[in-house]
Each structure stands twice: as structure tokens, then as C-alpha cells.
Design an enzyme around this catalytic site. Structure first.
Site, PDB file in Angstrom:
ATOM      1  N   GLN A 105     -29.326 -46.952  60.913  1.00 15.29           N
ATOM      2  CA  GLN A 105     -29.758 -47.932  61.915  1.00 15.29           C
ATOM      3  C   GLN A 105     -31.193 -48.362  61.607  1.00 15.29           C
ATOM      4  O   GLN A 105     -32.132 -48.052  62.326  1.00 15.29           O
ATOM      5  CB  GLN A 105     -29.631 -47.314  63.312  1.00 15.29           C
ATOM      6  N   HIS A 138     -31.311 -44.250  53.308  1.00 16.09           N
ATOM      7  CA  HIS A 138     -30.265 -45.278  53.277  1.00 16.09           C
ATOM      8  C   HIS A 138     -30.811 -46.588  52.712  1.00 16.09           C
ATOM      9  O   HIS A 138     -30.131 -47.278  51.962  1.00 16.09           O
ATOM     10  CB  HIS A 138     -29.717 -45.477  54.687  1.00 16.09           C
ATOM     11  N   LYS A 201     -16.720 -55.721  49.830  1.00 18.86           N
ATOM     12  CA  LYS A 201     -15.920 -55.418  51.022  1.00 18.86           C
ATOM     13  C   LYS A 201     -16.333 -56.315  52.166  1.00 18.86           C
ATOM     14  O   LYS A 201     -17.490 -56.701  52.283  1.00 18.86           O
ATOM     15  CB  LYS A 201     -16.069 -53.949  51.405  1.00 18.86           C
ATOM     16  N   GLY A 235     -15.370 -41.299  54.961  1.00 17.09           N
ATOM     17  CA  GLY A 235     -14.663 -41.428  53.692  1.00 17.09           C
ATOM     18  C   GLY A 235     -13.793 -42.669  53.576  1.00 17.09           C
ATOM     19  O   GLY A 235     -13.207 -42.927  52.527  1.00 17.09           O
TER      20      GLY A 235
END
Length: 325
Positions: A105, A138, A201, A235
Site C-alpha cells: 500500500q 515492494h 496481466k 500464489g
């Protein structure tokens, strides 16, 4: 001469929370030190009590705590430990967070959302942290959320060298599971001398952890593909990306990630996946039900220990990674 000179030397002290004691013990072993004895328990209502059983006055204190589930409990315990050290007159407090909670976030995707990764940095600063030492955030910009030094370690050399030693490099293709990981995948390509492919994606904006469409950009037919990511949570994304690679003719798929969060359905997804091997580091404890033959866990402790030593000795953490970029 005015003032008083002391003869005291700098003192490194290692403190560990209860979230991942095995990693802290291994870091201490690598440093040739011992963890400071700590009394920690939960009150009946869930409040956390911490007390260190040695004086920390004037010390260079390193507080090791990763953030596995239940994540909020372990974050709170670390904040309480930092506060205890501040009030015990530690000279400098370095927060060692191998896995930084709430790192996903890091920006507002839509209106009325929090930037929780920034809040985490503010909480640590308010508690009394002077610097943060962490592994594979991240996104890199999280370093700027903390008003102080942030030592950002990379698991890339550890993971890439392991994979590179196992496979036929002439058949290797590095694959980014989404557009956001392309820069990291690029570094893998440089280190292993391999071409790059991308799985594009499309997410459903209204359903968490739901991916709708996958397209493979790049040549993966007959290749050994290594999918590189920073973390694997449920996953779903990574297994779907692997399926897309196999559908496009990949000979084999290896998945690597720094942080094996592995929540909820992850165990079943990993077991049932056609991926031949999942490679993680031990920034987080691996759930017991995931002790599978196809899961390999590499120790991040030597790297964390080296970084702690550089910080303590006022050396260069960057020098540990000069060949990683």
C-alpha cells in the site's frame, strides 16, 4: 580541556521479537554475537509486554522483527520494543525488518485509500527508530517515506546465483510476472546473461487478488523460464503466470521470490502447480504445511549480518551490492 572524555567503546546489541526467532538467531550466529535476553508475553486481552534483561544504555541497538501473520501483532511488538529501547537510553536504534509489512500500500490507486507503507514509516520514527534496514521493498520509493537512513538490501544476488548454478544458461529466459517487476527482471537478465519476457496481466479492479487475462510478451517456447517476484502471497498471480508460460510452450518454469508470505490457498496452489521449483529466502517463516520437495528456502541471514556489521562499523552497505545492479 572542558568536558569529560570516556574510554567506552561502541557496543552492538541485538534484540529480537517473537515473530521469526530462527532468523534472528542465525543473524546473531553470523555476527558472532548473542541476542539480548528478552521477556515478552501477551496479557489476557492481547496487549504486549516487553522488557530487556540487560542494560541498553549507550548501545547501538538493532531490533530484528519480520512481519508474518498475524501481521499487526508483530508490528505492534516491534514498535513497543523500539519504545522500550528509546526509554532505556540506547544511543542509536536500527529497525531490522526483513519483510516490511504494508509495503504493497505504497500509493493511492483510487480515491479515499490510505498510503499505509508511509504510515508504517511514521510509526517507526515516532516510536524512536533512527534508521531502517530492510530487504526488497515492494517499491523503491518507500525508502523516502522514512525521515532517516534506509538500508535497502537485495536478495537478487542470492537468488540469481542459486538459479544460475542449477540450469542450462543457454536455455534460460527471465520472466517478469507483471509490468511492475520489469526493472528487477532486467537486473536478473544482466546478471545471468539471459533474455527477458513479460507476462502482461489485467486485474479486476473490484475484486482483490483476482487476475483476469494473461498475455506473454517475448519468446518462451522450449525455454527454461525463471519467474521473478518480490513476494508471493496467495500464489494466484504467480501460478497463473506460470500456466500462461506453459501454454506458450515453456519447457520448465522456476519461480523465485524474496518473501514467501504464502497465505490462504497458497499451499494448495503451490502443490498443484506445474512449476518445478519455488525458491524463497527466509525473510519470513515458511508455514509447516509447505515443507514440499519443490520448495527451496535460502538463508538471508549472512546478508543481513553483513549489513548490520557495516552499519555498526560506519562502513558501506552499498558496497555489498556493487555487482547487483
Amino acid at each position: 580541556m572542558t568536558g569529560i572524555k570516556t574510554t567506552g567503546e561502541k557496543k552492538l546489541m541485538l534484540f529480537s521479537g517473537r515473530a521469526h526467532p530462527e532468523l534472528a538467531e542465525e543473524v546473531a550466529h553470523q555476527l558472532g554475537a548473542q541476542l539480548v535476553p528478552t521477556k515478552a508475553f501477551d496479557f489476557a486481552n492481547g496487549e504486549i509486554y516487553v522488557r530487556f534483561e540487560e542494560s541498553a544504555r549507550g548501545s547501538d541497538a538493532f531490533v530484528i522483527q519480520s512481519h508474518p501473520a498475524p501481521i499487526n501483532k508483530w508490528i505492534m511488538e516491534q514498535l513497543i520494543m523500539i519504545d522500550a529501547l528509546k526509554r532505556a537510553s540506547a544511543k542509536r536504534i536500527t529497525v531490522v525488518v526483513p519483510f516490511y509489512g504494508y509495503a504493497r500500500q505504497d500509493k493511492k490507486h483510487r480515491g479515499r485509500e490510505p498510503i499505509s507503507a508511509r504510515l508504517m514509516a511514521d510509526l517507526m520514527k515516532t516510536a524512536g527508530a533512527d534508521r531502517i534496514l530492510t530487504v526488497d521493498l515492494h517499491t523503491d520509493q518507500i525508502q523516502g517515506f522514512f525521515d532517516g537512513p534506509v538500508d535497502h538490501l537485495f536478495a537478487l544476488p542470492l537468488l540469481a546465483d542459486y538459479v544460475g548454478a542449477k540450469v542450462d544458461r543457454s536455455k534460460l529466459t527471465v520472466v517478469s510476472p507483471d509490468a511492475g517487476r520489469v526493472r528487477v527482471a532486467d537486473r536478473w537478465c544482466d546478471r545471468l546473461g539471459a533474455p527477458l519476457a513479460i507476462v502482461h496481466k489485467r486485474r479486476d479492479p473490484d475484486v482483490a487478488n483476482q487476475v483476469t487475462v494473461h498475455e506473454v510478451v517475448g519468446d518462451v517456447k522450449g525455454r527454461i523460464c525463471v519467474l521473478v517476484d518480490d513476494m508471493i502471497d496467495t500464489g494466484g498471480t504467480i501460478c497463473a503466470a506460470a500456466d500462461a508460460l506453459f501454454a506458450n510452450g515453456a519447457e520448465d518454469v522456476i519461480v523465485t521470490a524474496t518473501h514467501g508470505v504464502l497465505s490462504g490457498p497458497a499451499a494448495d496452489r503451490l502443490k498443484n502447480s506445474k512449476v518445478s521449483e519455488f525458491v524463497f529466502t527466509d525473510t519470513l517463516p515458511t508455514p509447516g504445511e509447505l515443507e514440499l520437495d519443490k520448495i527451496t528456502v535460502l538463508s538471508i541471514a549472512p546478508m543481513i549480518a553483513s549489513a548490520i556489521r557495516e552499519v555498526f562499523e560506519d562502513g558501506s552497505v552499498t558496497s555489498l551490492f556493487n555487482d547487483a545492479h
